[in-house]
Structures are given as structure tokens and as C-alpha cells.
Design an enzyme around this catalytic site. Structure first.
Site, short mmCIF file in Angstrom:
data_model
loop_
_atom_site.label_atom_id
_atom_site.label_comp_id
_atom_site.label_asym_id
_atom_site.label_seq_id
_atom_site.Cartn_x
_atom_site.Cartn_y
_atom_site.Cartn_z
N ASP A 175 -5.11 15.05 68.43
CA ASP A 175 -6.07 14.10 67.90
C ASP A 175 -7.36 14.12 68.70
O ASP A 175 -8.46 14.16 68.15
CB ASP A 175 -5.49 12.67 67.94
CG ASP A 175 -4.59 12.43 66.75
OD1 ASP A 175 -4.35 13.40 66.02
OD2 ASP A 175 -4.13 11.29 66.56
N ASP A 189 1.54 7.71 65.93
CA ASP A 189 0.58 8.49 65.17
C ASP A 189 0.93 8.33 63.70
O ASP A 189 1.99 8.77 63.26
CB ASP A 189 0.69 9.96 65.61
CG ASP A 189 -0.27 10.84 64.85
OD1 ASP A 189 -1.31 10.32 64.46
OD2 ASP A 189 0.03 12.02 64.65
N THR A 242 -5.71 8.48 60.96
CA THR A 242 -4.63 8.57 59.96
C THR A 242 -4.05 7.19 59.66
O THR A 242 -3.67 6.92 58.54
CB THR A 242 -3.51 9.47 60.48
OG1 THR A 242 -3.24 9.13 61.82
CG2 THR A 242 -3.91 10.90 60.40
N THR A 243 -4.03 6.34 60.68
CA THR A 243 -3.46 5.01 60.45
C THR A 243 -4.41 4.16 59.63
O THR A 243 -4.02 3.51 58.67
CB THR A 243 -3.19 4.32 61.80
OG1 THR A 243 -2.51 5.23 62.64
CG2 THR A 243 -2.36 3.10 61.61
#
Length: 557
Positions: free
Chosen positions: A393, A60, A93-94
């Protein structure tokens, strides 16, 4: 020649001009490279040792960056990005970091050609507006109540995570939990508060398949006196209190002087009567279960168990609110203010079960619960933590869809479409801004390219094929299947992304890139000013509390 003038102190270090730009870009690229391999379904995991020596195994993006301790200021602001993204939409987020890193990377060429940063930023923001417009164009509305579509969507969001291999399990949990607690505010607005009303309880042991969404709440508590009180009640009437059921002690130390021996027994009797009247007020409503956030004395416990009422004490406030939402009770502050409407009757079953070594109280089978607990079982702590992160998520994605039911294609397809459209538009832009604008189009390709890299296919061939398919801005749905690296239609594969996750990703990435490009000076080595004006102040300002007022230092000499 004049003597050189010293403006800054010796201890300060100042870098300015292109040097700073290059440093910032390098730092951001370094952060993006750390995260790059964790994008997509074929992603790698990172193992981090935290300060306490614990291990975090995750892919994550936000979680990895949170654990890293970075020195460079530009890299720190990159970390903020993924945190914002996580708080706002909970997913992507990545990609946000990879995109921002790429945006800065393409800007480097222009800085070398001594373009002015504001020109680059202007082109970037223009590109951002156009790319959001493209997203709007290819977005597809979706019916929130159609569970199969929702499942596909949440699944493609978790496909990139560690728990992707467990199939529909996590997606099911996430959708179940979010649809349970959705509250209609009217005018088509839905409020879904994940943080407050969904609790993830991780219990090591069992298998992942045993995880489930309870139609109600579970708490890590047992009834006060297990022998006397019932541990299973059907259709319980629940009263929630947030006051202690014990005799009120004096606020600070109270001394009572008793002259006669009888007075002592009178005092005790008063205490007993006070508690008895408290319990009587509660028992008037014939509850089956009394839960309080504060203490509950032995005597009160005796009166309650005599009346056949189970009691639970010292519950967390958040848990109490969840129970209130689940069974329709109202948390009452004083027993004498109880009303019939405050009693929760929505629950179907109260039961205390033993899982592992601990007792858990379940309040389940609620009629229309607006809060729920997700029970996660698994082999080890590390596994459970990762599952919980993925669940968060997934729930965020489900929440986003409930709030804004629009979809865009996943698998790098939307990025490619945006890229192709920007390339076409760039020819109509006049002046110097044309080139940075075109560079943004190239930067967007970072996402599908990274996906292809992580699959281990021939990147150049795949990318050329994709660009060819997208060149005329048509078939917006062609992207990369992250598992095999083949080029497929996202609609058929059911790989989707939530519209507001994508939009937020683009916005955050480009705005952050603009911000970092605008920095042209870094001054480091600034010391904190000492408090107390004249610089001669002592290191620690001395504050005199009342209780140490008899210390010598206060008395005037």
C-alpha cells in the site's frame, strides 16, 4: 380468465422491482459494515481462517474481502470494487466500500418514495463531477524530491495500518524503493513499476528494525559449488544467461546406435568439447559471476570454477530481469551472442550470506539500480504478511505521488469539504434531482463519521462541530485526528492523502452505487447449458488424443 402462462422454468427464481433494490442495498450495507471498523488509525483487525486452515490477520479492506466467500451477487460486486481500487491506486480500499455502502443507503429512502433509479443515478453522476471539481480546487501540488513531505504523506497513508506504530520505518522503505526504480520517460512522465521491479523478501527472524531497502537485488540461491567458488566479489562483472550450460539432450527420446567402442568415447568427448566451448565463449569476457535461468552441468561448473568464476543456476525469470535492471546487464539467450555491452558492471558487491538456515545471494551497492529488493524481517509469519501488505500500500501511494504530485487533506477533511460544497450547490438544482444530489452530500460524511466512531468520541457532537467549521466551504483543512478524535487542522498535523487515491475512491464508489441501483431484476437458478447442441450430448465431450488413438472406442464397429 385465461390460464396463467409459464414463461420461466420452475427451477428459476425471479425477483424484480423494489424488492431487488432493497436486497441489493441490504447486501452492500452488510459488506460495508464488515469493513467499517477497519477505517482509520484506531482501526480494529480482522482474523480470517482461510480454506487451508491458515490464519490471516489484517485490516486491509481488500485483503479481508478477498478471503470472504459471499453468496449475494450485489455483495460480490462490492468486493470487485475494493479489488479495482487496489489494482488502480493501491490504497483507499476500505473507504471505497464504506462510501459505496453509504451511497446506496441514502438512496434507499428515495426508492421507498418510488423515485425512478435513473433519476437517482443522474443526480449521483452530477454530484460526482462536482465533487471531483472540488477536489481539484483544494488539491495542493507537492515537490516529489522533498523527502520530508513525502515521508509525512506515506506515513499518513500507513497511519491507519497495523505497522503505523513502527513510525517512519515502513514509510522510509516504501519511499526508498519507489524512488529507486522510478524511470523518467521524458515529458514529465514517470514510470514506476512496483510489481515487476520491487521484490519484497520476507525472512522470519530478527527484528522489524532490521528491514531495509537494498541498493540492488537479493535472491534465495547459493553458488553452484560452494567450496570452490568465491562467495564475495567486489565490483563483479555479471553475465546473465537464459540458456542451459549443459549438453543439449534430444528433444524426445533419441536412440544412437554405436558400432565400435571408440565411438562411445568420441560421443562423450563431443559433449565435453561442446560444454568447454560454451564456457570458453563466456570466459572470453572475464566475468566474475555467471547467472543462468536454466541448468548448469557439473562439467561447466568445473570449467567456470577453474577460471575463478562463481555461478548461480535455475534462477526465476523475474529475478533475472531484476538483476539485469539493477546492475545494467542484458539477459543473453545464447552464449555465442555475448557482447561486451551485455556484461553488467554496475554492481559494487556480490556476496552470499547465511540468514537463518538459508543462503541468500546479494548483489548490492549498485550505481544506479532500476530494481531493488526490500528485505523485511520480523518475528512471525503473520506479522510479516501484514507488513508486506502495508508495504505494498505504502509503495502504491508513493508511486501515485511520483506520477501525479498533488495532495488533498486526509482525516475526512476533503470529504467534508466536498459535502459542504454539494450542499450549497444543491439549492441551485431544479426539479426532482435536487434531493438525491443533496443525499450524496450527506453520504460523503460517512468517512469522517466512521473515523469518529472508531476513535470512540461523541459522534454527533464531533460531526456537528465539523459541519459548522465546513459550512461555508472554507477551512478545507479541518478534519478529525484519527488517533484522538479531536478536530484539528490537517495541514499542521501533516495528514494527507494522494489526490488520485481520493478521486478514484469517489469515482469507484459512486459509479458502483449507480450500477447496483440500476438492477431491477435478479434471475437465479440458471443451469449451465450442456455442450453439444441437441441436449442429448454426453456430460464430457470426448477428445481423442493421439497417444490414446489405439483405444477401442475410436475404431468404427
Amino acid at each position: 380468465m385465461h390460464a396463467p402462462v409459464l414463461v420461466l422454468k420452475d427451477s428459476l427464481k425471479r425477483e424484480s422491482g423494489t424488492k431487488v433494490h432493497h436486497a441489493n442495498i441490504q447486501a452492500s450495507k452488510a459488506v460495508a459494515d464488515i469493513i467499517r471498523t477497519t477505517l482509520g488509525p484506531r482501526s480494529m483487525l480482522k482474523m480470517l481462517l482461510d480454506a487451508a486452515g491458515g490464519i490471516v490477520v489484517t485490516n486491509d479492506g481488500n485483503c479481508i474481502l478477498r478471503e470472504l466467500d459471499l453468496a449475494h451477487p450485489a455483495a460480490k460486486s462490492m468486493i470487485e470494487l475494493s479489488r479495482t481500487q487496489d489494482e488502480e491506486v493501491g490504497d483507499g480500499t476500505t473507504s471505497v466500500i464504506v462510501l459505496a455502502g453509504e451511497m446506496l443507503h441514502v438512496a434507499e429512502a428515495f426508492i421507498d418514495k418510488s423515485y425512478h433509479p435513473t433519476v437517482i443515478c443522474r443526480a449521483y453522476s452530477k454530484a460526482l463531477e462536482d465533487s471531483i471539481a472540488v477536489l481539484d480546487k483544494i488539491a495542493v501540488p507537492i515537490d516529489v524530491n522533498d523527502r520530508a513531505t513525502m515521508l509525512k504523506l506515506v506515513k499518513s497513508c500507513i497511519g491507519t495500518k497495523f505497522t503505523g506504530q513502527f513510525g517512519d520505518l515502513i514509510a522510509d522503505l516504501a519511499i526508498g524503493a519507489t524512488t529507486t526504480i522510478g524511470v523518467d520517460l521524458g515529458q514529465g512522465i514517470k514510470e514506476v513499476d512496483i510489481k515487476k521491479y520491487i521484490k519484497v523478501e520476507k525472512i522470519p527472524g530478527g527484528q522489524l528494525e532490521d528491514s531495509k531497502v537494498l541498493k540492488g537485488v537479493m535472491i534465495n540461491k547459493d553458488v553452484v559449488s560452494p567450496g570452490k567458488m568465491k562467495r564475495k566479489i567486489l565490483n563483479p562483472r555479471i553475465i546473465l544467461l537464459d540458456c542451459p550450460l549443459e549438453y543439449k539432450k534430444g528433444e524426445n527420446q533419441t536412440n544412437a546406435e554405436l558400432l565400435k567402442e571408440e565411438d562411445w568415447s568420441v560421443l562423450l568427448k563431443m559433449e565435453e568439447e561442446y560444454i568447454e566451448s560454451l564456457c570458453a565463449q563466456i570466459l572470453k569476457f572475464q566475468p566474475d559471476l555467471v547467472i543462468t535461468e536454466k541448468g548448469l552441468s557439473d562439467l561447466a561448473c568445473h570449467y567456470l570454477s577453474k577460471a575463478g568464476v562463481s555461478a548461480i543456476r535455475r534462477l526465476r525469470k523475474t529475478d533475472n530481469n531484476r538483476i539485469a535492471k539493477a546492475c545494467g546487464a542484458v539477459v543473453v539467450n545464447r552464449p555465442d551472442e555475448l557482447q561486451e555491452s551485455d556484461v553488467g558492471t554496475g554492481a559494487g558487491l556480490f556476496e552470499v550470506k547465511k540468514i537463518g538456515d538459508e543462503f541468500f545471494a546479494f548483489i548490492t551497492n549498485c550505481k544506479d539500480p532500476k530494481a531493488c529488493t526490500v528485505l523485511v524481517r520480523g518475528a512471525s509469519k503473520d506479522l510479516l504478511n501484514e507488513v508486506e501488505r502495508n508495504l505494498q500500500d505504502a509503495m502504491s501511494v508513493a508511486r501515485n505521488i511520483i506520477k501525479n504530485p498533488k495532495l488533498v487533506p486526509g482525516g475526512g477533511a476533503s470529504e467534508l469539504t466536498v459535502s459542504a460544497t454539494l450542499k450549497q450547490k444543491s439549492s441551485s438544482i431544479e426539479g426532482i434531482e435536487k434531493w438525491p444530489y443533496e443525499a450524496v452530500a450527506v453520504a460523503f460524511e460517512a468517512i469522517p463519521r466512521t473515523l469518529a466512531q472508531n476513535c470512540g468520541v461523541n459522534v454527533i457532537r464531533t460531526m456537528t462541530a465539523l459541519q459548522g467549521k465546513h459550512a461555508n466551504g472554507e477551512n478545507a483543512w479541518i478534519g478529525i485526528d484519527g488517533n484522538t478524535g479531536t478536530i484539528v487542522d490537517m495541514k499542521e498535523k501533516g495528514i494527507w492523502d494522494a489526490y488520485n487515491v481520493k478521486a478514484q475512491t469517489f469515482k469507484t464508489a459512486i459509479e458502483a452505487a449507480c450500477m447496483l441501483l440500476r438492477i431491477d431484476d435478479i434471475v437465479s437458478g440458471i443451469k449451465k447449458k450442456q455442450s453439444g447442441g441437441a441436449g442429448s450430448a454426453p456430460k464430457q465431450p470426448q477428445v481423442d488424443q493421439e497417444d490414446d488413438a489405439d483405444g477401442e472406442q475410436i475404431l468404427p464397429e
